[in-house]
Design an enzyme around this catalytic site. Structure first.
Site, mmCIF file in Angstrom:
data_model
loop_
_atom_site.group_PDB
_atom_site.id
_atom_site.type_symbol
_atom_site.label_atom_id
_atom_site.label_comp_id
_atom_site.label_asym_id
_atom_site.label_seq_id
_atom_site.Cartn_x
_atom_site.Cartn_y
_atom_site.Cartn_z
ATOM 1 C CB ILE A 1 -1.008 -0.191 1.547
ATOM 2 C CG1 ILE A 1 -1.702 -1.456 1.378
ATOM 3 C CG2 ILE A 1 -1.885 1.116 1.080
ATOM 4 C CD1 ILE A 1 -3.216 -1.690 2.710
ATOM 5 C CB ALA B 1 -2.151 1.711 8.803
ATOM 6 C CG ASP C 1 -10.776 4.050 7.771
ATOM 7 O OD1 ASP C 1 -11.763 3.847 7.571
ATOM 8 O OD2 ASP C 1 -9.730 2.873 7.006
ATOM 9 C CD GLU D 1 -11.379 0.325 13.727
ATOM 10 O OE1 GLU D 1 -11.327 -0.695 13.344
ATOM 11 O OE2 GLU D 1 -10.321 0.529 13.696
ATOM 12 C CG HIS E 1 -11.325 -1.519 9.744
ATOM 13 N ND1 HIS E 1 -10.608 -1.587 11.443
ATOM 14 C CD2 HIS E 1 -10.775 -1.063 8.860
ATOM 15 C CE1 HIS E 1 -9.748 -1.972 10.799
ATOM 16 N NE2 HIS E 1 -9.513 -2.407 9.694
ATOM 17 N N GLY F 1 -11.050 1.339 4.897
ATOM 18 C CA GLY F 1 -10.000 1.423 3.975
ATOM 19 C C GLY F 1 -10.327 0.514 3.045
HETATM 20 P P1 NAD Z 1 2.502 -4.777 3.619
HETATM 21 O O1 NAD Z 1 3.492 -6.179 4.278
HETATM 22 O O2 NAD Z 1 3.014 -5.300 2.096
HETATM 23 O O3 NAD Z 1 3.861 -3.444 4.149
HETATM 24 C C1 NAD Z 1 3.338 -3.222 5.642
HETATM 25 C C2 NAD Z 1 5.068 -2.638 5.512
HETATM 26 O O4 NAD Z 1 5.664 -2.204 6.612
HETATM 27 C C3 NAD Z 1 6.239 -3.582 5.460
HETATM 28 O O5 NAD Z 1 7.464 -3.178 4.304
HETATM 29 C C4 NAD Z 1 6.790 -3.816 6.588
HETATM 30 O O6 NAD Z 1 8.370 -3.930 6.335
HETATM 31 C C5 NAD Z 1 6.663 -2.181 7.365
HETATM 32 N N1 NAD Z 1 6.794 -2.692 8.781
HETATM 33 C C6 NAD Z 1 6.062 -3.478 9.273
HETATM 34 N N2 NAD Z 1 6.444 -3.184 10.705
HETATM 35 C C7 NAD Z 1 7.104 -1.658 10.675
HETATM 36 C C8 NAD Z 1 7.748 -0.948 11.297
HETATM 37 N N3 NAD Z 1 7.718 -1.164 12.679
HETATM 38 N N4 NAD Z 1 8.149 0.403 11.190
HETATM 39 C C9 NAD Z 1 8.358 0.405 9.834
HETATM 40 N N5 NAD Z 1 7.954 -0.156 8.782
HETATM 41 C C10 NAD Z 1 7.553 -1.170 9.269
HETATM 42 O O7 NAD Z 1 1.076 -4.429 3.772
HETATM 43 P P2 NAD Z 1 0.675 -3.581 3.117
HETATM 44 O O8 NAD Z 1 -0.540 -4.592 2.378
HETATM 45 O O9 NAD Z 1 0.865 -2.413 2.946
HETATM 46 O O10 NAD Z 1 -1.074 -2.943 4.362
HETATM 47 C C11 NAD Z 1 -0.324 -2.406 5.208
HETATM 48 C C12 NAD Z 1 -1.294 -2.542 6.438
HETATM 49 O O11 NAD Z 1 -2.065 -1.882 6.316
HETATM 50 C C13 NAD Z 1 -1.560 -4.101 6.487
HETATM 51 O O12 NAD Z 1 -0.725 -4.456 7.873
HETATM 52 C C14 NAD Z 1 -3.112 -3.356 7.160
HETATM 53 O O13 NAD Z 1 -2.497 -3.132 9.007
HETATM 54 C C15 NAD Z 1 -3.416 -1.708 7.555
HETATM 55 N N6 NAD Z 1 -5.022 -2.292 6.186
HETATM 56 C C16 NAD Z 1 -5.188 -1.718 6.876
HETATM 57 C C17 NAD Z 1 -6.847 -1.493 5.705
HETATM 58 C C18 NAD Z 1 -7.635 -0.326 5.988
HETATM 59 O O14 NAD Z 1 -9.062 -1.235 6.024
HETATM 60 N N7 NAD Z 1 -7.790 0.354 6.623
HETATM 61 C C19 NAD Z 1 -6.820 -2.383 4.413
HETATM 62 C C20 NAD Z 1 -5.790 -3.408 4.428
HETATM 63 C C21 NAD Z 1 -4.867 -2.842 5.228
#
Ligand code: NAD
Length: 303
Positions: A150, A226, A251, A256, A274, A276
């Site tokens: 993302i 996130a 979001d 929640e 929420h 997203g």
């Molecule tokens: P992803 O696994 O592709 O990317 C997450 C990135 O975060 C990775 O590159 C990882 O190395 C990095 N990371 C993890 N912990 C970290 C830290 N403490 N400091 C710095 N970097 C760190 O995941 P994605 O598909 O890009 O999704 C990201 C997040 O979005 C998910 O974990 C989820 O929680 C959230 N999300 C939210 C919704 C929503 O409805 N709002 C929907 C989908 C995903």
């Protein structure tokens, strides 16, 4: 294979699984108490973010072989405990990437141009033309914390709008022409907008706290699509009241559904429940991937 669908997925996914011979029950408003009673005979569960699959559910799920999480984060599941019982956890990590990146972008625009607050004013019958001066996105610095699927999708879009994109990630992320990877302190110091795209883990809990806000640029705007808990909400409240943070779009929340509405008393805060991944397209993709995964599991030879 008996499948209990505990959170809403597309009707097409249910139809495909049924046609493939799976016995699918949809109970997408099931309460935690009812789930404990009901889960016993099922081989598979489908959840999104609403249903929690914690130890008590796993202990009652004596027949369970697989949990499919429609979406990315599996923080609503006790993965280690489930796996210790031989239950597989599968998810659909790429299906919501565009939806979440676009929501983050929508929020950046809404923080730059106060369209939400102006609409509220119009609904109240007002015409407050001078109150709603905004800022431009072009030429501003966007700091993205978490450069996974993302984060990178947002980076590409923001760069195309003329933003300078700085990324921070705890793992090494390969170079790309639309972003510069930097250390956290540089990102905090330089970013006009900060968007969070990391999972909630022990390391990331309250990562964005009072100390981090102190390092940020005056007037920074924050987007969190996130996970709740990555931002310390009470530190965010203080940073907004102190004028350090000019706006925040949320979001996701520590609790929640949201019970403590203190942040929403501030006009600088906008948000959503929420949503997203809630686009027609993402819902369709998530459903298709859930169906593919479970049909695949049902066709595996028994060991
Ligand atoms: P992803 O696994 O592709 O990317 C997450 C990135 O975060 C990775 O590159 C990882 O190395 C990095 N990371 C993890 N912990 C970290 C830290 N403490 N400091 C710095 N970097 C760190 O995941 P994605 O598909 O890009 O999704 C990201 C997040 O979005 C998910 O974990 C989820 O929680 C959230 N999300 C939210 C919704 C929503 O409805 N709002 C929907 C989908 C995903």
């Amino acid at each position: 294979m008996k499948v209990l669908v505990c959170d809403s997925i597309s009707p097409r996914a249910v139809e495909r699984m049924s046609k493939a011979g799976l016995e699918v029950d949809v109970d997408d408003k099931i309460t935690p108490e009812a789930l404990l009673e009901k889960i016993g005979p099922y081989d598979a569960m489908v959840v999104r973010s609403r249903t929690k699959v914690r130890k008590p559910v796993i202990d009652c799920a004596t027949n369970l072989k697989v949990v499919v999480r429609g979406g990315v984060g599996v923080d609503n599941i006790d993965v280690e405990y489930a796996e210790s019982k031989g239950i597989r956890i599968l998810n659909t990590p790429g299906a919501s990437t565009h939806a979440v990146a676009e929501l983050a972008l929508a929020y950046m625009f809404a923080l730059a141009r106060p369209v939400v607050q102006a609409t509220e004013s119009m609904r109240a019958g007002l015409w407050e033309k001078s109150k709603f001066e905004g800022i431009e996105i072009a030429g501003k610095v966007l700091g993205i914390i978490g450069m996974g699927r993302i984060g990178q999708a947002l980076a590409q879009r923001a760069a195309a709008l003329g933003m300078l994109v700085l990324g921070y990630d705890s793992r090494t992320v390969g170079a790309a022409p639309y972003m510069h990877m930097v250390e956290m302190d540089e990102l905090l110091e330089k970013a006009d907008f900060i968007s969070l795209h990391i999972p909630l883990t022990e390391q990331s809990k309250h990562l964005i706290n009072a100390e981090m806000f102190a390092k940020m640029k005056q007037g920074v705007r924050i987007v969190d699509c996130a996970r709740g808990g990555v931002i310390d909400e009470s530190a965010l409240y203080d940073a907004i009241v102190a004028g350090k943070v000019a706006g925040a779009a949320l979001d996701v929340f520590e609790n929640e559904p949201l019970t403590d509405r203190k942040l929403f008393e501030l006009p600088q805060v906008i948000g959503s429940p929420h949503i997203g991944a809630s686009t027609k397209e993402a819902t369709g993709r998530i459903g298709d991937e859930v169906a593919d995964l479970l049909i695949g599991v049902s066709q595996e030879p028994c060991s």
